[in-house]
Design a protein around this motif. Structure first.
Motif, PDB file in Angstrom:
ATOM      1  N   LYS A 157      34.512  49.081 -46.842  1.00 27.03           N
ATOM      2  CA  LYS A 157      33.169  48.633 -46.448  1.00 27.03           C
ATOM      3  C   LYS A 157      32.744  49.462 -45.254  1.00 27.03           C
ATOM      4  CE  LYS A 157      30.549  44.339 -46.145  1.00 27.03           C
ATOM      5  NZ  LYS A 157      29.994  44.481 -47.495  1.00 27.03           N
ATOM      6  N   SER A 158      31.430  49.707 -45.220  1.00 30.08           N
ATOM      7  CA  SER A 158      30.932  50.555 -44.133  1.00 30.08           C
ATOM      8  C   SER A 158      30.963  49.811 -42.816  1.00 30.08           C
ATOM      9  CB  SER A 158      29.500  51.015 -44.445  1.00 30.08           C
ATOM     10  OG  SER A 158      28.615  49.892 -44.459  1.00 30.08           O
ATOM     11  N   ALA A 159      31.038  50.583 -41.765  1.00 36.76           N
ATOM     12  CA  ALA A 159      31.086  49.985 -40.417  1.00 36.76           C
ATOM     13  C   ALA A 159      29.786  49.291 -40.067  1.00 36.76           C
ATOM     14  CB  ALA A 159      31.392  51.089 -39.394  1.00 36.76           C
ATOM     15  N   THR A 218      36.477  47.062 -43.585  1.00 40.89           N
ATOM     16  CA  THR A 218      36.108  48.330 -42.932  1.00 40.89           C
ATOM     17  C   THR A 218      37.366  49.045 -42.482  1.00 40.89           C
ATOM     18  OG1 THR A 218      33.993  47.387 -42.192  1.00 40.89           O
ATOM     19  CG2 THR A 218      34.817  49.322 -41.010  1.00 40.89           C
ATOM     20  N   ARG A 219      38.354  48.272 -42.004  1.00 47.79           N
ATOM     21  CA  ARG A 219      39.596  48.903 -41.567  1.00 47.79           C
ATOM     22  C   ARG A 219      40.316  49.556 -42.738  1.00 47.79           C
ATOM     23  NH1 ARG A 219      44.824  47.878 -41.282  1.00 47.79           N
ATOM     24  NH2 ARG A 219      44.582  45.881 -42.324  1.00 47.79           N
ATOM     25  N   ASP A 251      27.792  47.587 -42.091  1.00 49.94           N
ATOM     26  CA  ASP A 251      27.763  46.224 -42.650  1.00 49.94           C
ATOM     27  C   ASP A 251      28.634  45.262 -41.819  1.00 49.94           C
ATOM     28  OD1 ASP A 251      26.086  47.018 -44.654  1.00 49.94           O
ATOM     29  OD2 ASP A 251      27.711  47.394 -46.097  1.00 49.94           O
ATOM     30  N   THR A 252      29.731  45.804 -41.363  1.00 50.44           N
ATOM     31  CA  THR A 252      30.613  44.944 -40.537  1.00 50.44           C
ATOM     32  C   THR A 252      29.928  44.544 -39.245  1.00 50.44           C
ATOM     33  OG1 THR A 252      32.572  46.002 -41.488  1.00 50.44           O
ATOM     34  CG2 THR A 252      32.834  44.820 -39.378  1.00 50.44           C
ATOM     35  N   ASP A 296      34.682  41.381 -43.379  1.00 47.48           N
ATOM     36  CA  ASP A 296      34.081  42.726 -43.330  1.00 47.48           C
ATOM     37  C   ASP A 296      34.847  43.626 -42.379  1.00 47.48           C
ATOM     38  OD1 ASP A 296      32.229  41.852 -45.126  1.00 47.48           O
ATOM     39  OD2 ASP A 296      30.590  41.561 -43.677  1.00 47.48           O
ATOM     40  N   THR A 297      35.335  43.061 -41.300  1.00 48.21           N
ATOM     41  CA  THR A 297      36.104  43.880 -40.355  1.00 48.21           C
ATOM     42  C   THR A 297      37.369  44.387 -41.019  1.00 48.21           C
ATOM     43  OG1 THR A 297      35.254  42.583 -38.475  1.00 48.21           O
ATOM     44  CG2 THR A 297      37.279  43.847 -38.126  1.00 48.21           C
TER      45      THR A 297
END
Length: 423
Positions: free
Chosen positions: A173-175, A168-169, A177-178, A164-165
């Motif tokens: 994916k949204s921050a 997101t980068r 969720d990360t 997820d990280t």
């Protein structure tokens, strides 16, 4: 002339008769007085019935003598350790025994019951130990499985958070969720650390509980061993090579079926090859006996040399017990309680006047003895001062000289006479 002469003769006869009667009357008191002053006739004594000895000068050995018995120098008493009953007797007094020989067997049903009960308690404790070990190991396995499960979840959460990280980068994916994925991973990471610590502690707890159960088992085993040893002690063994001299005591002999209390003497084991002599010396003579003095013991089958080893400080019935340590080889037939005759040498005198010891002679006493005349037909009473004594001789201090012959027998029947005639 014839008539006057006859009268004169008659007158003279009368005068002579009167004088004779007067002499007789005057002599009666003198005769009576003389007879009263006459000593009684000396009584006759058969020479063969009296003991006559001569006074001598020379060396005299001072000795004291006493009767006694051979006593075991080393022996062992076997007492009863527990309240029990005599079940069996295998040997009687006088038997030769060895260390492992069973002298007798005692019984105590309660002790045997207690030993059996402890044996079963040990088996029960060992079964409890195995049950506890299995139960604790099962609990430990469950804890290990839970820990492994948390670890697996933590690793999956860590992968999800990393994914997820990266998304997101890249903007896929949204921050939020990360952040949720990372938080989930952190939670599982903490749970894993806690579960692992619980697993380590459970191992220590398991070992502590098992050790406690082992202590209980060892305690029961020690109690069982002690009780079993006590039961084994009911089998009475000799414990040493020797002779069984006594069962029980003289006051209470031991018999099969008899009940004995703790401390009761069961048997006495003696080593017959190591004996000593215990002599009973008259109290009046024991004052000169000292430790280390030479002695000889007559067993009627040989004479054994020895020396005084102990003197009892108390006198009993007029005698003192003196122990003599034997130095020579024991003759055949020597055994405990054998009656012996012992002689202790007090000192050796080199130049003294001495004579055989009279029946009534005591050391230092002043007595009277009948001394024989030169012709040995009569004996006259004389005062004699005695000195140091021995078993059969005694020193003469005053009243006799060397060569004099005296009667040493008991002459109390002639106490009223100062002179006797020997036939």
């Amino acid at each position: 002339m014839d008539i006057p002469r006859g009268k004169e003769v008659a007158r003279r006869k009368v005068i002579r008769r009167i004088i004779f009667i007067a002499i007789i009357i005057a002599a009666i008191p003198l005769i009576t007085m003389g007879l009263s002053r006459l000593k009684p006739a000396a009584p006759s004594v058969e020479r063969g019935t009296v003991w006559i000895d001569s006074v001598k000068r020379g060396r005299m050995v001072r000795e004291v003598r006493g009767l006694g018995t051979l006593v075991v120098e080393e022996f062992m008493w076997i007492p009863a350790a527990f309240d029990s009953r005599v079940e069996k007797i295998n040997f009687l007094p006088g038997a030769k025994v060895h260390a492992n020989d069973v002298v007798m067997v005692l019984s105590n049903p309660q002790m045997r019951l207690d030993a059996t009960d402890l044996e079963w308690q040990i088996k029960q404790a060992e079964a409890n130990y195995e049950n506890l070990r299995v139960m604790l190991q099962t609990q430990q396995l469950a804890q290990r499985a839970a820990t492994e499960e948390v670890k697996s979840d933590m690793e999956q959460a860590e992968l999800t958070a990393d994914r997820d990280t990266e998304l997101t980068r890249l903007g896929f994916k949204s921050a939020l969720d990360t952040k949720l994925s990372v938080a989930k991973w952190q939670e599982l990471k903490g749970r894993y650390a806690l579960s692992k610590e619980q697993l380590d502690i459970s191992g220590q707890a398991i070992q502590a509980q098992l050790d406690a159960q082992k202590v209980q088992i060892e305690k029961l085993r020690a109690a069982y061993k002690l009780k079993k040893d006590q039961v084994d002690e009911l089998v009475i063994r000799a414990g040493a090579v020797g002779t069984l001299t006594q069962l029980g005591t003289s006051a209470m002999p031991l018999e099969v079926g008899m009940r004995v209390a703790p401390g009761t003497i069961l048997a006495k084991i003696a080593q017959p090859n190591r004996l000593k002599a215990t002599l009973k010396i008259p109290e009046t003579q024991a004052k000169d006996v000292a430790i280390g003095q030479a002695a000889s013991i007559d067993t009627r089958n040989g004479i054994i040399p020895g020396h005084v080893a102990r003197i009892d400080p108390a006198a009993v019935n007029g005698t003192v017990d003196v122990d003599v340590k034997l130095e020579g080889q024991l003759p055949s037939g020597a055994r405990p309680d054998l009656s012996v005759d012992g002689t202790v040498t007090i000192e050796r005198l080199t130049d003294v006047v001495y004579v055989g010891r009279p029946v009534i002679g005591q050391p230092g006493a002043k007595i009277t003895l009948f001394k024989l005349d030169p012709d040995s037909k009569e004996a006259q009473r004389v005062a004699v001062t005695l000195g140091r004594s021995s078993v059969s001789t005694i020193e003469v201090v005053d009243g006799l000289k060397v060569g004099d012959q005296v009667i040493l027998s008991d002459m109390s029947a002639q106490d009223s006479f100062n002179r006797i005639r020997l036939n």
